[in-house]
Write an enzyme that holds these catalytic residues in place. Sequence first.
Site, PDB file in Angstrom:
ATOM      1  N   LYS A  93       0.851  -1.193   0.000  1.00  0.00           N
ATOM      2  CA  LYS A  93       0.000   0.000   0.000  1.00  0.00           C
ATOM      3  C   LYS A  93       0.880   1.234   0.000  1.00  0.00           C
ATOM      4  O   LYS A  93       1.821   1.332   0.788  1.00  0.00           O
ATOM      5  CB  LYS A  93      -0.882  -0.013   1.259  1.00  0.00           C
ATOM      6  CG  LYS A  93      -1.771   1.189   1.407  1.00  0.00           C
ATOM      7  CD  LYS A  93      -3.180   0.898   0.942  1.00  0.00           C
ATOM      8  CE  LYS A  93      -3.991   2.139   0.645  1.00  0.00           C
ATOM      9  NZ  LYS A  93      -3.798   2.707  -0.700  1.00  0.00           N
ATOM     10  N   GLN A 114       7.296   4.081   3.676  1.00  0.00           N
ATOM     11  CA  GLN A 114       5.898   3.656   3.781  1.00  0.00           C
ATOM     12  C   GLN A 114       5.748   2.392   4.633  1.00  0.00           C
ATOM     13  O   GLN A 114       4.745   2.218   5.310  1.00  0.00           O
ATOM     14  CB  GLN A 114       5.354   3.414   2.361  1.00  0.00           C
ATOM     15  CG  GLN A 114       3.850   3.440   2.257  1.00  0.00           C
ATOM     16  CD  GLN A 114       3.268   4.846   2.186  1.00  0.00           C
ATOM     17  OE1 GLN A 114       3.801   5.702   1.514  1.00  0.00           O
ATOM     18  NE2 GLN A 114       2.192   5.080   2.911  1.00  0.00           N
ATOM     19  N   LYS A 117       5.644   3.653   8.240  1.00  0.00           N
ATOM     20  CA  LYS A 117       4.458   4.499   8.428  1.00  0.00           C
ATOM     21  C   LYS A 117       3.211   3.634   8.514  1.00  0.00           C
ATOM     22  O   LYS A 117       2.379   3.788   9.406  1.00  0.00           O
ATOM     23  CB  LYS A 117       4.353   5.460   7.237  1.00  0.00           C
ATOM     24  CG  LYS A 117       3.179   6.387   7.295  1.00  0.00           C
ATOM     25  CD  LYS A 117       3.036   7.186   6.014  1.00  0.00           C
ATOM     26  CE  LYS A 117       4.333   7.905   5.666  1.00  0.00           C
ATOM     27  NZ  LYS A 117       4.151   8.885   4.601  1.00  0.00           N
ATOM     28  N   LYS A 129       5.332   2.046  -3.146  1.00  0.00           N
ATOM     29  CA  LYS A 129       5.173   3.381  -3.722  1.00  0.00           C
ATOM     30  C   LYS A 129       5.375   3.244  -5.225  1.00  0.00           C
ATOM     31  O   LYS A 129       6.015   2.303  -5.690  1.00  0.00           O
ATOM     32  CB  LYS A 129       6.218   4.350  -3.147  1.00  0.00           C
ATOM     33  CG  LYS A 129       5.838   5.801  -3.265  1.00  0.00           C
ATOM     34  CD  LYS A 129       4.872   6.253  -2.197  1.00  0.00           C
ATOM     35  CE  LYS A 129       4.420   7.682  -2.427  1.00  0.00           C
ATOM     36  NZ  LYS A 129       3.661   8.222  -1.280  1.00  0.00           N
ATOM     37  N   GLY A 168      -3.027   8.235  -4.169  1.00  0.00           N
ATOM     38  CA  GLY A 168      -2.419   9.432  -4.755  1.00  0.00           C
ATOM     39  C   GLY A 168      -1.165   9.871  -4.017  1.00  0.00           C
ATOM     40  O   GLY A 168      -0.804   9.324  -2.972  1.00  0.00           O
ATOM     41  N   ASP A 169      -0.506  10.854  -4.571  1.00  0.00           N
ATOM     42  CA  ASP A 169       0.638  11.539  -3.953  1.00  0.00           C
ATOM     43  C   ASP A 169       0.810  12.803  -4.794  1.00  0.00           C
ATOM     44  O   ASP A 169      -0.145  13.229  -5.471  1.00  0.00           O
ATOM     45  CB  ASP A 169       1.899  10.654  -3.961  1.00  0.00           C
ATOM     46  CG  ASP A 169       3.030  11.210  -3.099  1.00  0.00           C
ATOM     47  OD1 ASP A 169       2.971  11.075  -1.877  1.00  0.00           O
ATOM     48  OD2 ASP A 169       3.978  11.808  -3.657  1.00  0.00           O
ATOM     49  N   THR A 212      -4.692  13.567   5.303  1.00  0.00           N
ATOM     50  CA  THR A 212      -3.274  13.766   5.637  1.00  0.00           C
ATOM     51  C   THR A 212      -3.091  15.085   6.387  1.00  0.00           C
ATOM     52  O   THR A 212      -2.414  15.146   7.422  1.00  0.00           O
ATOM     53  CB  THR A 212      -2.398  13.710   4.376  1.00  0.00           C
ATOM     54  OG1 THR A 212      -2.715  12.521   3.669  1.00  0.00           O
ATOM     55  CG2 THR A 212      -0.924  13.703   4.721  1.00  0.00           C
ATOM     56  N   ASN A 243      -2.781  19.089  -1.843  1.00  0.00           N
ATOM     57  CA  ASN A 243      -3.746  18.396  -0.986  1.00  0.00           C
ATOM     58  C   ASN A 243      -3.382  18.478   0.502  1.00  0.00           C
ATOM     59  O   ASN A 243      -4.204  18.874   1.335  1.00  0.00           O
ATOM     60  CB  ASN A 243      -3.863  16.935  -1.455  1.00  0.00           C
ATOM     61  CG  ASN A 243      -4.706  16.116  -0.499  1.00  0.00           C
ATOM     62  OD1 ASN A 243      -4.170  15.486   0.410  1.00  0.00           O
ATOM     63  ND2 ASN A 243      -6.003  16.155  -0.657  1.00  0.00           N
ATOM     64  N   SER A 380      -6.938   5.731   3.991  1.00  0.00           N
ATOM     65  CA  SER A 380      -7.003   4.844   2.820  1.00  0.00           C
ATOM     66  C   SER A 380      -7.340   3.420   3.262  1.00  0.00           C
ATOM     67  O   SER A 380      -8.119   2.719   2.615  1.00  0.00           O
ATOM     68  CB  SER A 380      -5.663   4.823   2.083  1.00  0.00           C
ATOM     69  OG  SER A 380      -5.580   5.902   1.181  1.00  0.00           O
TER      70      SER A 380
END
Length: 448
Positions: A93, A114, A117, A129, A168-169, A212, A243, A380
């Site tokens: 993820k 990630q 996290k 990622k 997204g990013d 976020t 964002n 998410s």
Amino acid sequence: MNFKTGYLEELMQRVIARNRGEVEFHQAVREVLESIEPVLIKNPRYIGKGIVESLVEPERVIKFRVPWVDDMGRIQVNRGFRVQFSSAIGPYKGGLRFHPSVYEGIVKFLGFEQIFKNSLTGLPIGGAKGGSDFDPKGKSEGEVMRFCQSFMTELSKHIGSNTDIPAGDIGVGVREIGFLFGQYKRIRNGFTGVLTGKGLNYGGSLVRTEATGYGLCYFTEEMLKERGESFCGKRVSISGSGNVAIYAAQKAIELGAKVITMSDSDGFIYDEEGIDLELVKRIKEIRRGRILEYADMCTDAVYVPDCCKIWEVPCDIALPCATQNEINKHSAELLVSNGCFAVAEGANMPSDPDAIEYFLSNGVLFGPAKAANAGGVATSALEMTQNSMRYSWNFEKVDAMLKDIMVNIYQSSSRAAAEYGMKGNLVAGANIAGFIKVADAMLSHGVV
Ligand code: NDP
């Protein structure tokens, strides 16, 4: 900082040799290795079972050509990536980034971060990622759609709702997720929750857009409480205007702060009266314009055509929400000498190692990205849960769950730091807490 054990120094040298030139990845690995050294000394079985060697090597790296046709009928070719780093505690993820600076090293650094996290959220999600060097800026809607369709045509072979669930990013918002989802559904002939950050009318979760930024403020609130402080009446400097920045600003204002700066890669605005966020949203979210336009429309504001100078503005709290390595030691010194006492990272790795060292040794409350910006991926995961249940929770419920998760992340990071003799060092605490859960899962799985 140097390692105390030869084992980690050798491992670090191996990482550098095997991933040549990937400096952001080296930086991310070094930070984690430095933090977990006391854990390895206390628990040598992690070394004996080769856990760290495995963890610094992605399970899979996928690199592919993305050909598409622009509005002039010319063929353009970009590069696509997906780094599936670790599936020890759940399916892969992590987001997709579309930006010209994307190359394998950036995707690896983000995928590696990630892992920890996602572990910190307490939810069962592994680390990954992806992205492309495609630049959505200045492209027409049709060009963005054709690019996304081509990108997904290849990526669809490697992902799935139980395998790998991208989101997204930078450069990938709800529009891009929509195009990617549409193409996946068409190719696979199945409606599954394979992406998160989806539109609300086809399986998205309430609060995901805000998550976020809101999560960053919930985490920061906990950190501030530790010193008997709050957002109330504080001057907050935020970088970025995407964002994360927009919804961090929204929540900080709601909690009583005055947000005085925002930026994009061309420059920043400074509004001593407090930024008019509705105006920023109109410029950035609706018109996809530049932050410079804010100063044209709001005469109280000053525009400075150099985004790096944003940290020269005196503030109480800094929330970097743009990109990696945007705060160096010089910026950190300026922030501290101008009275900034708390920094929490909305972007991934926005402070370089010297800046972090400076903040920590000068008593600044410092919330590292891995912990402070985990609200996006946590929500998410809540979107995945709702998709599996074929149900949607209301805004208040998701927001309350997000807040709970952020408070837990703060507490587990803080506890881990104290347990290993580094009270108050949330960088070490987040890395340690994130690592132990993943490492223990890897021990259970054997050599795989
Ligand atoms: P967006 O694309 O929505 O916004 C990015 C913002 O940062 C824009 O204002 C952009 O300006 C600016 N920016 C990008 N690159 C640079 C650069 N090299 N120098 C200066 N400014 C730059 O992205 P997000 O808000 O989603 O992401 C921002 C950060 O937060 C990233 O580090 C991302 O990895 C991280 N993050 C995002 C999550 C999410 O849920 N979206 C979750 C966790 C972390 P411009 O328009 O000029 O490019």
